[in-house]
Design an enzyme around this catalytic site. Sequence first.
Site, PDB file in Angstrom:
ATOM      1  N   CYS A  77       0.867  -1.341   0.028  1.00 17.56           N
ATOM      2  CA  CYS A  77       0.056   0.111   0.066  1.00 17.56           C
ATOM      3  C   CYS A  77       0.828   1.235  -0.180  1.00 17.56           C
ATOM      4  CB  CYS A  77      -1.027   0.063   1.208  1.00 17.56           C
ATOM      5  SG  CYS A  77      -2.067  -1.510   1.337  1.00 17.56           S
ATOM      6  N   HIS A  88      -8.810   2.866  -2.709  1.00 13.79           N
ATOM      7  CA  HIS A  88      -7.526   2.721  -2.721  1.00 13.79           C
ATOM      8  C   HIS A  88      -6.869   1.801  -3.790  1.00 13.79           C
ATOM      9  CE1 HIS A  88      -3.877   1.183  -0.758  1.00 13.79           C
ATOM     10  NE2 HIS A  88      -4.195   0.299  -0.043  1.00 13.79           N
ATOM     11  N   CYS A 137       0.436   2.157   6.559  1.00 15.44           N
ATOM     12  CA  CYS A 137       0.603   0.855   6.831  1.00 15.44           C
ATOM     13  C   CYS A 137       1.009   0.211   5.351  1.00 15.44           C
ATOM     14  CB  CYS A 137      -0.447   0.019   7.522  1.00 15.44           C
ATOM     15  SG  CYS A 137      -2.114   0.454   6.771  1.00 15.44           S
TER      16      CYS A 137
END
Length: 432
Positions: free
Chosen positions: A104, A388, A418
């Site tokens: 991510c 996302h 994260c």
Amino acid sequence: MNTSVGNGAATTSGSGVNGRVAIVDGCRTPFQKIGTQFAGLTHLELAEQAVRGVVERNELAAGEATSVVLGSVYVPLAVPYLGRQTAMALGWDGVDGHSAECACATGARTTVDAAYQLLTGEHQVAITGGAESLSQRPLELGDSAREALVGARGDVGALLDVTLRDLLPAPPSVTEPYSGRTLLDHAEEMMVEWGVSRQDADAFATRSHKRAAAAWADGRIEQEIVPVTLADGEVVREDNLVRPDSSPELLARLRAVRPDGLLTAGSASPLTDGASAVLLMSERALERSGRTPLAFLRAWSFTGQDPALGALIGPVFALNEALGRAGLTVAQLDLLDLHEAFSGQVLSNLRAMASEEFAQRHLPGERRLGEVPDAILNVNGGSVALGHPFGATGGRLITQSANELRRRGGRYAAIGICAGGSRGAALVLEAA
């Protein structure tokens, strides 16, 4: 003291032979829910749209950007090196390009990779970011079909026992190899450990949607968007994931993903297609160009921690390290953007940041990061509302934070992300 954290590659913050690294501009495509308007676009096509957008917005001359560093998490075999292939798709055959991965935090990783190039003088102008087409993510054959195809070795007759069910593709793995558990599982474990309730998670998810809707309504997000024209001529100009009417009451009606679980589809970041691009310049190149940057990259950190502490608690370690390198504290920040993989994960990180006990047991220096004022946290919403696309989120966070820092007349902004693999990433931006 048990630090329980491994430092990433040594970082160089501040100035290099070409001065500081400037964030000149950034943009992104609209973010679209998986299987909707961008379902027909590859991650290369999305990346090309975003990079072309930042080039045209800034009237970059041919050859002015000499490095393109982009990343994607689900990488199709046909496009294994997104940075270079995006450069070539734009006709930049002589431009250097490479790809990077950090789950991510991929868009943050590509930006820092390019920052090293600028600091050392290898390049003067670079474009970073990333893209993801989860609608077209690679699919794998199930074990039985793979075994049959490999075992046949050209013998068609050996395939007669393979059924249609055998040929169904296996869903992409969403588990962490070291634990065999999904990130949602790990997020719920964190929520239990830090006392975050289902109601807390729903309230924070509602906050994300309300703030994102407000940022769209007053043009803050729109200024960062590159419209995308589809094959049928339709022009996509807006995200299709933000729900202005979201409320804790509506989210409370959703069924939890796990039986007796705490998280729902409403409190998790949705699977998303999209791309982002960030324009970086060395301070020397910036002065020659006469451009005014949004911000400078002050410091950064990429960390790994013991999964037993929380697979998604990496932002605490990375922010602790990045802020230390910048000589700053949370109290000195004007903005903090925490990536919202899950709303409960953000709340767990905030409680860990405020915990003296956690700091004494696990953070170098044994000092807690401190409470984060609501007024500076994810002020334009986050990934729960905006979406996302794994490779693009880092670029979105950098651009959004830099623009908001300028809009508010602030001095420092930080970003915490994260990342799968029990990793964390953090960037510190300083106003130009």
